[in-house]
Scaffold this active site. Structure first.
Site, PDB file in Angstrom:
ATOM      1  CB  CYS A   1      -0.958   0.067   1.181  1.00 29.92           C
ATOM      2  SG  CYS A   1      -2.126  -1.285   1.285  1.00 29.92           S
TER       3      CYS A   1
ATOM      4  CE  LYS B   1      12.774  -2.484  -3.301  1.00 29.64           C
ATOM      5  NZ  LYS B   1      13.726  -3.415  -3.921  1.00 29.64           N
TER       6      LYS B   1
END
Length: 608
Positions: free
Chosen positions: A2, A603
């Site tokens: 997010c 990531k």
């Protein structure tokens, strides 16, 4: 996982929010949205899919206003959909919220709020937040947010706006990253620095349960008791250009080719010929190092693989027993820790939820913790006793490359630092290893300049559904990282195996045409590795071999061999892994995959 952006200032919020979200795409997402205040109303636009879908929606139906919040969502509660996308609002649309994290007690809160007459439209955990804030609102948004947060269990970074107080954004974090940026044209919140680098390099790092009130005029910080607090302003040295592709087709390729510089920067001032190793951010004493009875290296994913290399290095250099653990497993297995136990945690982002939880667990029972991270001021850096930064610069591609190689460099630095203090290596031995380390940037450039063989192998094997990676000793650790890189970005099933384990079951998988990548860089076990390669080639495997210059015999038993420059055996992972990174990259390109943003991956994994 997010991404959050918030803005209050003189410019149109819509374009700033979308631009900021585009800089956070590397975090992974499945939907996006914004909430912008204008004329006393909150206007929300959100949709499933890539950010371009939101951009198109905003082009068709523009939203004016100078204050707002934006979000890219990674689904945890509720499927990816327009309805479940953030921002989420209360029933009368007077409060909107963006959220990164997981509300662990959301079902209890949802049931309680329903008993108070509140209704829910989505399947998300986040929707309880705007309704909680609405319930506690009595004329002061900050007070309402503080009261709402007191009821929440779990992790969160939150940006909140209200039409009742249309001049501000209120934000708070716990176990999820959030920064604040300030500039003459406005002020910002964001999940990560790249989101706001085009506007400012002056930022504040927010601690857990610190609250932020953001307006166009300035920023104020509050404790969870509502008391005003002062924060230290930090200046980011790298600029927005460092987070751009710079002419490369993909961020991953750019970051692969940035490794020589990243390695050099990480060694600067730490590895100097003829001088003892000095680590400014590490206060552990010689006596404490001499008394270390065990080291745990704890990490996730690629960082875990760097930790496995670290085990080989530290045990060989410093003769200290090392155990390497996956962070999500470590915290639940009741590890044996004494006052002489050292933990080393590795996290590129410094926000990896499982690593942070393991760090806190270890500290709570008496371990000293050294953090290896790429992000100054990150949660891991703040929580640890000592810090060793990897100066890799921003890493945008989801698949880690330069962060991994700089983590390897820190393992060598720590191994030599411990050896220096324990006298397990002579000064001459340490200087010889340091001399080899100082050649690594130049030798890395040499490795990256010769990519033709790996490109050709990729072109001939990208259609395969499986690949196997083999190695012995420290090469096995590198093989694990190579297999992970391939599966991450090409979606090809790839597994790494220790060469000596082949005959214990794995060899049953080898058949005509099976693709194998075999590492044979270690001089003491090179002949055994060549024998392992023969075991698979006699069964029809197609093999790419990787060896150090000067090794003989591999070219006779493989389809193609790539030689890397010769250095101390312990340092060879830095060079050999670059060929594996390039292999994964070119296979992914051949397959037409989204190299920088592979499916289902984020990531920075900021939820457990």
């Amino acid at each position: 996982m997010c991404g959050i952006v918030g803005y209050s200032g003189k410019k149109e919020a819509s374009s700033i929010l979308v631009e900021g979200l585009s800089k956070l795409e590397y975090r992974g997402y499945d939907s996006a949205g914004v909430a912008i205040l204008n004329d006393g109303k909150i206007n929300v636009s959100k949709c499933k899919g890539r950010l371009v879908n939101l951009e198109n929606k905003l082009e068709e139906n523009p939203i004016a206003g100078n204050i707002g919040i934006g979000h890219t969502r990674w689904a945890t509660h509720g499927e990816p959909s327009d309805l479940n996308a953030h921002p989420h609002s209360n029933k009368d649309n007077t409060i909107s919220v963006v959220h990164n994290g997981i509300i662990e007690n959301y079902m209890q809160l949802r049931t309680w709020l329903k008993s108070k007459g509140y209704e829910f439209k989505s399947e998300t955990d986040t929707e309880v937040i705007p309704n909680l804030v609405d319930y506690f609102y009595e004329g002061n948004l900050l007070d309402a947010v503080i009261k709402a947060i007191s009821k929440v269990e779990g992790s969160y970074a939150l940006g909140i706006v209200s039409s009742k107080e249309p001049d501000k954004v209120v934000a708070v974090r716990k176990d999820s990253p959030l920064i604040v940026g300030i500039s003459e044209d406005g002020n910002f919140i964001a999940s990560d620095v790249p989101a706001i680098l085009n506007h400012t390099r002056d930022i504040y790092y927010i601690k857990d349960k610190e609250f932020v009130v953001l307006t166009s005029e300035g920023v104020e910080f509050y404790s969870n008791e509502g008391e005003k607090i002062e924060k230290e302003l930090n200046h980011i040295e790298w600029d927005a250009n460092a987070a751009e592709k710079g002419g490369y087709e993909h961020f991953m390729l750019k970051e692969i080719y940035e490794q020589p510089k990243a390695i050099r920067d990480t060694m600067t001032s730490r590895i100097i010929a003829g001088q003892p190793i000095k680590l400014d951010d590490i206060s552990i004493t010689k006596e404490q190092i001499e008394n270390i009875d065990k080291i745990y290296i704890v990490a996730c994913g690629t960082a875990y693989h760097a930790g496995v290399v670290g085990k080989y290095v530290i045990e060989k250099f410093a003769r200290i027993p090392v155990e390497v653990d996956i962070a999500s497993e470590f915290r639940y297995r009741d590890p044996i820790i004494t006052k002489n136990t050292l933990m080393i945690v590795l996290s590129q982002s410094g926000e990896t939820a499982d690593t942070l939880a393991a760090l806190r667990e270890a500290k709570s029972i008496g371990a000293r913790v050294i953090a290896v991270t790429n992000v100054v001021g990150s949660s891991v850096a703040r929580a640890a006793d000592d810090i060793l930064y990897t100066w890799a610069g921003p890493e945008i591609a989801v698949a880690s490359t330069k962060a991994y190689t700089t983590q390897l460099i820190t393992m060598y630095i720590l191994g030599l630092f411990f050896a220096q203090n324990k006298n397990t290596l002579t000064n001459e031995e340490i200087e010889k290893i340091k001399a080899d380390m100082l050649t690594l940037p130049e030798k890395a450039e040499e490795v990256l300049a010769s990519k033709e063989k790996v490109q050709k192998f990729a072109a001939n094997t990208y259609m395969h559904k499986d690949m196997f990676y083999l190695g012995r000793g420290i090469d096995y650790a590198v093989a694990m990282e190579g297999a992970l890189k391939l599966k991450e970005i090409s979606y090809i099933h790839a597994e790494a195996y220790a060469g000596g384990e082949l005959k214990h079951g794995t060899i049953a998988l080898i058949e005509e045409g099976t693709v194998v990548v075999a590492l044979g860089t270690q001089s003491d076990i090179y002949d055994k590795m060549v024998s392992n390669i023969k075991e698979v080639t006699t069964r029809g495997a197609k093999v790419l071999g990787i060896a150090a210059e000067g090794r003989k015999g591999m070219e006779e038993v493989v389809d193609s061999v790539i030689y890397v420059p010769e250095v101390n055996d312990m340092l060879l992972p830095v060079l050999s892994v670059m060929q594996l990174q390039l292999l994964a990259y070119y296979v992914s390109v051949e397959k037409g995959c989204d190299v920088d943003k592979p499916r289902n991956l984020a990531k920075s994994v900021t939820v457990e």
